[in-house]
Design a protein around this motif. Structure first.
Motif, short mmCIF file in Angstrom:
data_model
loop_
_atom_site.label_atom_id
_atom_site.label_comp_id
_atom_site.label_asym_id
_atom_site.label_seq_id
_atom_site.Cartn_x
_atom_site.Cartn_y
_atom_site.Cartn_z
N ALA A 1 -2.82 89.15 -8.14
CA ALA A 1 -3.91 88.42 -8.77
C ALA A 1 -4.82 89.34 -9.57
CB ALA A 1 -4.71 87.65 -7.72
N LEU A 2 -4.77 90.65 -9.28
CA LEU A 2 -5.67 91.60 -9.89
C LEU A 2 -5.00 92.59 -10.84
CD1 LEU A 2 -7.65 92.51 -6.63
CD2 LEU A 2 -8.36 90.90 -8.41
N GLN A 3 -3.67 92.68 -10.77
CA GLN A 3 -2.97 93.67 -11.58
C GLN A 3 -1.51 93.26 -11.77
OE1 GLN A 3 -3.04 96.42 -7.78
NE2 GLN A 3 -1.90 97.51 -9.38
N ASP A 4 -0.85 93.89 -12.76
CA ASP A 4 0.59 93.72 -12.92
C ASP A 4 1.29 94.31 -11.71
OD1 ASP A 4 -0.11 92.77 -15.41
OD2 ASP A 4 0.62 94.54 -16.51
N ILE A 5 2.37 93.65 -11.26
CA ILE A 5 3.13 94.15 -10.13
C ILE A 5 4.60 94.27 -10.52
CG2 ILE A 5 3.92 93.68 -7.77
CD1 ILE A 5 1.05 94.59 -7.85
N TYR A 6 5.21 95.36 -10.08
CA TYR A 6 6.62 95.64 -10.35
C TYR A 6 7.39 95.42 -9.04
CZ TYR A 6 4.74 97.82 -14.55
OH TYR A 6 4.09 98.05 -15.74
N TYR A 7 8.29 94.44 -9.05
CA TYR A 7 9.02 94.07 -7.84
C TYR A 7 10.44 94.61 -7.87
CZ TYR A 7 5.28 90.69 -6.85
OH TYR A 7 4.07 90.09 -6.59
N SER A 8 10.83 95.27 -6.79
CA SER A 8 12.20 95.72 -6.60
C SER A 8 12.88 94.75 -5.63
CB SER A 8 12.23 97.13 -6.01
OG SER A 8 13.54 97.50 -5.64
N ILE A 9 14.03 94.19 -6.03
CA ILE A 9 14.72 93.18 -5.23
C ILE A 9 16.12 93.70 -4.88
CG2 ILE A 9 15.58 90.80 -5.18
CD1 ILE A 9 13.41 90.25 -7.39
N VAL A 10 16.38 93.82 -3.59
CA VAL A 10 17.68 94.25 -3.10
C VAL A 10 18.37 93.04 -2.48
CG1 VAL A 10 18.90 95.77 -1.50
CG2 VAL A 10 16.82 96.57 -2.65
N PHE A 11 19.64 92.82 -2.85
CA PHE A 11 20.37 91.64 -2.40
C PHE A 11 21.78 92.05 -1.99
CE2 PHE A 11 22.48 87.47 -2.91
CZ PHE A 11 21.59 86.68 -2.18
N ASP A 12 22.16 91.76 -0.75
CA ASP A 12 23.43 92.22 -0.21
C ASP A 12 24.19 91.05 0.40
OD1 ASP A 12 25.51 93.70 0.75
OD2 ASP A 12 24.35 94.85 2.20
N ASP A 13 25.30 90.66 -0.25
CA ASP A 13 26.13 89.55 0.22
C ASP A 13 27.59 90.00 0.15
OD1 ASP A 13 27.47 87.16 0.71
OD2 ASP A 13 27.24 86.47 -1.34
N ASP A 14 28.20 90.30 1.32
CA ASP A 14 29.54 90.87 1.31
C ASP A 14 30.64 89.84 1.04
OD1 ASP A 14 29.63 89.50 3.69
OD2 ASP A 14 29.69 91.27 4.97
N ALA A 15 30.26 88.55 0.89
CA ALA A 15 31.26 87.53 0.58
C ALA A 15 31.29 87.15 -0.89
CB ALA A 15 31.01 86.28 1.43
N ALA A 16 30.32 87.61 -1.66
CA ALA A 16 30.27 87.37 -3.11
C ALA A 16 30.17 85.91 -3.48
CB ALA A 16 31.45 88.01 -3.80
N ASP A 17 29.55 85.08 -2.62
CA ASP A 17 29.41 83.67 -2.99
C ASP A 17 27.96 83.22 -3.09
OD1 ASP A 17 28.84 83.76 -0.31
OD2 ASP A 17 30.55 82.53 0.32
N LEU A 18 27.04 84.18 -3.18
CA LEU A 18 25.63 83.89 -3.41
C LEU A 18 25.14 84.68 -4.61
CD1 LEU A 18 24.23 83.97 0.25
CD2 LEU A 18 24.68 81.96 -1.14
N PHE A 19 24.06 84.19 -5.22
CA PHE A 19 23.53 84.83 -6.42
C PHE A 19 22.01 84.76 -6.39
CE2 PHE A 19 22.48 84.80 -11.05
CZ PHE A 19 23.03 86.02 -11.38
#
Length: 221
Positions: free
Chosen positions: A83-101
């Motif tokens: 709400a007070l500043q720009d924020i840089y988000y790092s998103i890690v996503f791990d799906d070993d079946a490869a059926d989610l996005f």
């Protein structure tokens, strides 16, 4: 009189945003999609450009199979300093079946207008176990949310109407700049005694103004 005025001004400065040490892990958990989740028509395309950086250089990938049903869910990644500043988000996503996005949006997500508020996505499903030389490493990407915005993580399945039997793990962390800094701003709230001093100081300002106006009227009477 002047000391009280200066006191009020100092207290006002105390109430301004200040840098603070804050836990930068915003969300972490597991997700599985199936019959109990929401349905949308079509899903985001996968451009195989994993690892988008904070600059947001990728273009919206488009929608695949717009007449086919897919499951999806959303997670609101509330982080107060945004709400007070720009924020840089790092998103890690791990799906070993490869059926989610996974994809990221600024504020709300509208499944009927997938390009609206889109910030970026993982580019691929699964993890790097499917790619030579990078066995088992989770997918990751970064997005920047401007001051006053908020992050929403969207997860959809990639197999029409099936749902998933596997789960994916996600981790969202926040940073104050593209160099992974953690200098976050918070709105400082004065203690009750400070509020009293500020009120008294502003009262003194008003009193001083009234006194000077009265002297001016008497001088010209």
């Amino acid at each position: 009189m002047n000391k009280m005025v200066w006191g009020a001004l100092i207290v006002a400065v105390w109430a301004a945003p200040a840098a603070a040490d804050i836990d930068n892990t915003v969300l972490e958990g597991d997700v599985r999609l199936g019959a109990g989740n929401l349905i949308q028509m079509g899903r985001l395309g996968r451009n195989n450009m994993a690892g988008q950086d904070f600059a947001g250089s990728e273009a919206f990938p488009g929608t695949n199979n717009p007449t086919v049903q897919y499951h999806y869910t959303t997670f609101a990644a509330a982080f107060a300093p945004n709400a007070l500043q720009d924020i840089y988000y790092s998103i890690v996503f791990d799906d070993d079946a490869a059926d989610l996005f996974a994809s990221a949006y600024n504020g709300s997500y509208d499944p009927t207008s997938k390009a609206t508020n889109w910030l970026g996505d993982a580019g691929r499903s699964g993890n790097y176990i499917f790619y030579p030389g990078l066995p088992g490493d989770a997918l990751f990407f970064g997005v920047k949310v401007a001051k006053g915005g908020s992050l929403t993580l969207v997860v959809n399945d990639t197999v029409a109407g099936l749902g998933t039997s596997s789960s994916a793990h996600y981790l969202i962390q926040a940073f104050s700049d593209s160099e992974y800094g953690t200098d976050f701003l918070t709105a400082s709230v004065p203690e009750p005694a400070s509020w009293a001093m500020m009120v008294a100081g502003f009262g003194a300002v008003g009193g001083a103004v009234r006194y000077r106006r009265r002297r001016a009227r008497l001088a010209f009477a």
